[in-house]
Design an enzyme around this catalytic site. Structure first.
Site, mmCIF file in Angstrom:
data_model
loop_
_atom_site.group_PDB
_atom_site.id
_atom_site.type_symbol
_atom_site.label_atom_id
_atom_site.label_comp_id
_atom_site.label_asym_id
_atom_site.label_seq_id
_atom_site.Cartn_x
_atom_site.Cartn_y
_atom_site.Cartn_z
ATOM 1 N N LYS A 106 -20.874 -13.821 10.564
ATOM 2 C CA LYS A 106 -22.410 -13.312 10.788
ATOM 3 C C LYS A 106 -22.883 -12.544 9.858
ATOM 4 O O LYS A 106 -22.369 -10.684 10.098
ATOM 5 C CB LYS A 106 -22.970 -13.840 12.375
ATOM 6 C CG LYS A 106 -22.328 -14.959 12.856
ATOM 7 C CD LYS A 106 -23.537 -15.561 13.786
ATOM 8 C CE LYS A 106 -24.136 -15.136 14.308
ATOM 9 N NZ LYS A 106 -25.533 -15.972 14.665
ATOM 10 N N CYS B 82 -63.090 -16.469 18.784
ATOM 11 C CA CYS B 82 -64.701 -15.533 19.063
ATOM 12 C C CYS B 82 -65.148 -17.160 19.017
ATOM 13 O O CYS B 82 -65.195 -17.294 17.541
ATOM 14 C CB CYS B 82 -64.727 -14.868 18.148
ATOM 15 S SG CYS B 82 -66.268 -14.585 17.651
ATOM 16 N N LYS C 248 -23.172 -20.301 6.080
ATOM 17 C CA LYS C 248 -24.198 -20.769 7.443
ATOM 18 C C LYS C 248 -25.523 -20.699 7.671
ATOM 19 O O LYS C 248 -26.226 -19.943 7.105
ATOM 20 C CB LYS C 248 -23.771 -19.599 8.546
ATOM 21 C CG LYS C 248 -23.538 -20.232 10.008
ATOM 22 C CD LYS C 248 -23.049 -19.690 10.493
ATOM 23 C CE LYS C 248 -22.912 -20.529 12.437
ATOM 24 N NZ LYS C 248 -24.895 -20.079 13.414
ATOM 25 N N TYR D 178 -21.783 -30.514 5.638
ATOM 26 C CA TYR D 178 -20.393 -29.769 6.223
ATOM 27 C C TYR D 178 -19.082 -29.852 6.756
ATOM 28 O O TYR D 178 -18.199 -29.106 6.995
ATOM 29 C CB TYR D 178 -21.166 -28.546 6.197
ATOM 30 C CG TYR D 178 -21.700 -27.942 7.751
ATOM 31 C CD1 TYR D 178 -21.191 -28.683 8.788
ATOM 32 C CD2 TYR D 178 -23.083 -27.490 7.276
ATOM 33 C CE1 TYR D 178 -22.060 -28.185 9.850
ATOM 34 C CE2 TYR D 178 -23.778 -27.785 9.008
ATOM 35 C CZ TYR D 178 -23.013 -27.770 9.668
ATOM 36 O OH TYR D 178 -23.791 -27.769 10.604
HETATM 37 S S1 IVH Z 1 -19.057 -26.350 10.397
HETATM 38 C C1 IVH Z 1 -17.254 -26.623 14.940
HETATM 39 N N1 IVH Z 1 -20.379 -25.100 8.627
HETATM 40 O O1 IVH Z 1 -23.689 -23.325 12.917
HETATM 41 C C2 IVH Z 1 -18.017 -26.889 14.460
HETATM 42 N N2 IVH Z 1 -21.074 -25.128 10.417
HETATM 43 O O2 IVH Z 1 -22.364 -22.262 15.593
HETATM 44 C C3 IVH Z 1 -18.140 -26.833 12.792
HETATM 45 N N3 IVH Z 1 -23.985 -24.053 10.576
HETATM 46 O O3 IVH Z 1 -23.783 -25.974 15.356
HETATM 47 C C4 IVH Z 1 -19.061 -26.433 12.130
HETATM 48 N N4 IVH Z 1 -23.519 -23.889 8.155
HETATM 49 O O4 IVH Z 1 -24.851 -26.143 12.900
HETATM 50 C C5 IVH Z 1 -19.996 -25.756 9.982
HETATM 51 N N5 IVH Z 1 -21.348 -24.383 6.786
HETATM 52 C C6 IVH Z 1 -22.078 -24.920 8.117
HETATM 53 C C7 IVH Z 1 -22.556 -24.709 9.104
HETATM 54 C C8 IVH Z 1 -22.264 -24.735 10.819
HETATM 55 C C9 IVH Z 1 -24.715 -23.511 9.497
HETATM 56 C C10 IVH Z 1 -24.011 -24.006 12.233
HETATM 57 C C11 IVH Z 1 -23.824 -25.182 12.910
HETATM 58 C C12 IVH Z 1 -23.248 -25.588 13.846
HETATM 59 C C13 IVH Z 1 -23.261 -23.818 14.690
HETATM 60 C C14 IVH Z 1 -21.927 -22.986 14.924
#
Ligand code: IVH
Length: 682
Positions: free
Chosen positions: A327, A439, A115, A239
């Site tokens: 997370k 300063c 993520k 992604y």
């Molecule tokens: S999939 C339904 N894949 O996480 C959402 N999201 O908390 C499908 N994010 O707004 C998103 N890495 O900005 C997906 N590998 C990943 C991700 C990812 C970061 C973020 C994305 C989203 C947030 C959701």
């Protein structure tokens, strides 16, 4: 004629796109940066001569020259949902149970990927061309940030169709085609190294630093001038998909593979897991492996692989039922604020820093934490004696997250804004809210030491051996109180200082002597003029050539220089018209500091290799490949990676391999390293 120019332009564009793809998507560049620049420059020059041939998808069109007035709001064709979160493996097991209950008797395969902690963006391609890029906003509508997104080199302006498809393409008319409308979703982010670099420059210029790479990314995407965004080196990894006009793939895995063929970089940390225990194992592994990545991830995303299953699982109002985020808990530690100290930067900016009871955090001992500015300090109401939680902001700079109020001792008081400089007790200037305090005493010793350190440091005058400890000694002994004093130092004075001997004193004097030859741009960067970092200094030196031209320049003249805006122009103008500056420049000149020319002109030793392409192969004692390449450039040549008929010279060192053979086969001129170096020295 026109035909052949069009052909050349198209060929260059294709080559550049291919190399962008190799560099950003495949991570396997085939040519050097210089070779890439040569292609790019040729294309830009041709388009400059033939503006009618410019197309919006040309690699040169990434940066729009015109700042925007503001962002317009756009509605997402398919909403950008959020995700359910969890911090515990048990909740992942519950997620798995829910999925299985809705898909009875089915074998579920999960994909687990990192993520990325950046900013979610959707990219819309129509007929293969990037037509829109927008932020997530509230999920149903976001900001149109197309102009800024176009500056990101890893995002193709035009999809490429790839060479050989590596996946079944039965759903396509053409084996490697793409849907007429294809929306790709992913994360824009900044690498840790780029983040550190930007913050270093910002603090050198006394600008407020970003707390973490995500803030730096979000801040960059909000800039109205995309020319500045272009310098921020943002990255993108895809992604997910948004709207697609035609079925694209059957699984997530296949989606990523196909996006990659189209030149969209995709999340590389994606692996399959056939049961939830494997998912958990992968999540825990990545929690430890985080430092391997040069960008921030704040967890893992677990996704059902089959798109058919995803449809059957559907979504709740907020988030899909087919994915969940695991997370990582941010590493935090509890400690006590021993004191709050106010530091003085080289242009006088005051910043609060917390001195902490040392505590272990993410593998290092933390004893200081940034409080960023007085606004932050007041908002968090951090007080001396408080127990606080500290966190590594994106595991980089420790910062105070919050005060544990229950544990506040009785006799604490809010930290008072400094009324005077903590170093020199001189007057300070506050902006309206007291966020920034500076300063204004030009003779403040804290500023002096910091300014001297900056002046002597590598990117500026590069005086070897003149580091902070020695500078402190020199200032304390009243041997140095201005830049020009450095050039008045005598070996005897230096040798008499603690921990200095005759030999080190002589070396220092020699290094100081050498620094007199630094070109104007280095001197300008070294002077620490507010808002003038190394890039602005380079532009000014290129444009004006001498310090006298700069000193006499009118404000309008400065503003008209490309990349110099009104703020920089005002700052330089004020600096140059100041009487202290005039005497400083006179003193530097009298000491023999040359203050002309640019890095390029100063470093040009000869033109013995003018326009020649030179390949170095094998190892050469005493010279790294960078040393050799820089030597070739300094004599006007072009260092080149591979041997071809067009190569002018091949230098063959120890243990050379196929390149030496190829040179012989093609009859290209060769030299031993000794012959080459003698030739250059003559
Ligand atoms: S999939 C339904 N894949 O996480 C959402 N999201 O908390 C499908 N994010 O707004 C998103 N890495 O900005 C997906 N590998 C990943 C991700 C990812 C970061 C973020 C994305 C989203 C947030 C959701």
């Amino acid at each position: 004629m026109a035909e052949s120019i069009t052909t050349r332009i198209n060929k260059l564009r294709d080559q550049i796109r291919r190399h962008d793809h190799l560099y950003y998507v495949e991570n396997t560049p085939e040519i050097t940066d210089q070779q890439y620049d040569t292609l790019f420059r040729e294309l830009r020059d041709l388009e400059h001569k033939h503006p009618d041939l410019i197309t919006p998808d040309s690699p040169t069109q990434r940066v729009s020259g015109r700042p925007l007035d503001g962002f317009t709001t756009v509605k997402h064709a398919v909403p950008m949902l959020s995700m359910d979160n969890t911090y515990s493996p048990d909740e992942l097991r519950q997620f798995d149970q829910r999925v299985k209950k809705l898909l009875p008797g089915q074998k579920i395969r999960y994909m687990v990927e990192s993520k990325i902690d950046g900013v979610a963006i959707t990219l819309r391609y129509e007929q293969g061309l990037l037509t829109l890029a927008a932020t997530r906003g509230d999920g149903s509508q976001g900001d149109d940030v197309t102009a800024n997104i176009r500056t990101i080199p890893s995002i193709p302006l035009k999809l490429t169709e790839g060479e050989t498809p590596t996946v079944p393409t039965s759903l396509f008319d053409e084996p490697t085609g793409f849907p007429q409308v294809l929306e790709v979703r992913g994360e824009v982010f900044m690498t840790n190294s780029q983040f550190e670099k930007i913050n270093r420059i910002r603090s050198q210029n006394d600008e407020q630093t970003f707390a973490n790479p995500r803030n730096a990314t979000a801040g960059s995407l909000k800039l109205l001038d995309s020319r500045i965004v272009a310098q921020r080196s943002l990255r993108f990894l895809g992604y997910a998909l948004g709207e697609v006009s035609q079925p694209f793939a059957q699984t997530h895995h296949e989606t990523l593979k196909k996006l990659k063929i189209l030149s969209i970089p995709v999340n590389p940390t994606c692996s399959a897991a056939d049961d939830i225990e494997k998912v958990i194992k992968i999540c825990l592994e990545w929690q430890d492996r985080r430092p391997e990545l040069d960008y921030q991830i704040d967890g893992m995303v677990i996704k059902v692989d089959s798109l058919d299953f995803r449809t059957r699982l559907g979504q709740t109002a907020r988030s899909p039922r087919w994915c969940i985020a695991y997370k990582f808990a941010a590493e935090r530690a509890q400690t006590i604020v021993k004191s709050i100290q106010v530091q003085v930067g080289k242009t006088g900016a005051l910043t609060p820093v917390a001195n902490l009871e040392p505590v272990q955090l993410a593998g290092t001992t933390v004893s200081r934490a940034s409080l960023h500015n007085f606004d932050e300090l007041r908002r968090k109401d951090v007080r001396e004696g408080d127990t606080v939680l500290v966190e590594k902001a994106g595991e980089i700079i420790p910062q105070v997250v919050e005060v544990i109020i229950d544990q506040r001792p009785q006799s604490t008081h809010t930290f008072a804004l400094p009324e005077e400089c903590p170093e020199c007790a001189g007057p300070v200037l506050k902006d309206e809210g007291g966020v920034y305090i500076r300063c204004i005493n030009p003779d403040c010793p804290a500023q002096l030491i910091e300014r001297l350190r900056h002046f002597a440091a590598r990117g500026q005058m590069d005086i070897d051996g003149l580091g902070i400890a020695l500078i402190e000694q020199l200032v304390k002994a009243s041997l140095v109180s201005s830049f020009a004093d450095i050039y008045k130092l005598k070996a005897e004075d230096v040798a008499s200082l603690e921990r200095m001997g005759e030999k080190s004193a002589a070396n220092l004097i020699e290094a100081i002597e050498k620094s007199k030859q630094r070109p104007l741009e280095r001197v300008l960067a070294g002077l620490g003029i507010l808002h003038v970092g190394s890039r602005a200094a380079e532009v000014l030196a290129q444009e004006l050539g001498t310090i006298d031209a700069l000193m006499q320049a009118e404000k309008e003249q400065l503003e008209n220089i490309d990349e110099v805006g009104p703020v920089i122009a005002e700052s330089i103008y004020k600096f140059c018209r100041d009487s202290h500056t005039r005497s400083l420049i006179d003193n530097l000149r009298a000491a023999g500091v040359q203050m002309t020319g640019t890095e390029k002109s100063a470093e040009q030793y000869s033109d013995k290799l003018a326009d020649q392409s030179v390949v170095v192969t094998g190892s050469i004692a005493g010279y790294s490949r960078e040393d050799m390449n820089s030597l070739i450039k300094k004599h006007g040549g072009r260092p080149t990676a591979s041997v071809s008929k067009k190569t002018d010279l091949v230098v063959i060192g120890e243990n050379a391999g196929s390149k030496a053979e190829k040179a012989q086969k093609l009859g290209v001129k060769t030299m031993t390293p000794e012959q080459f170096l003698t030739f250059l020295e003559q």
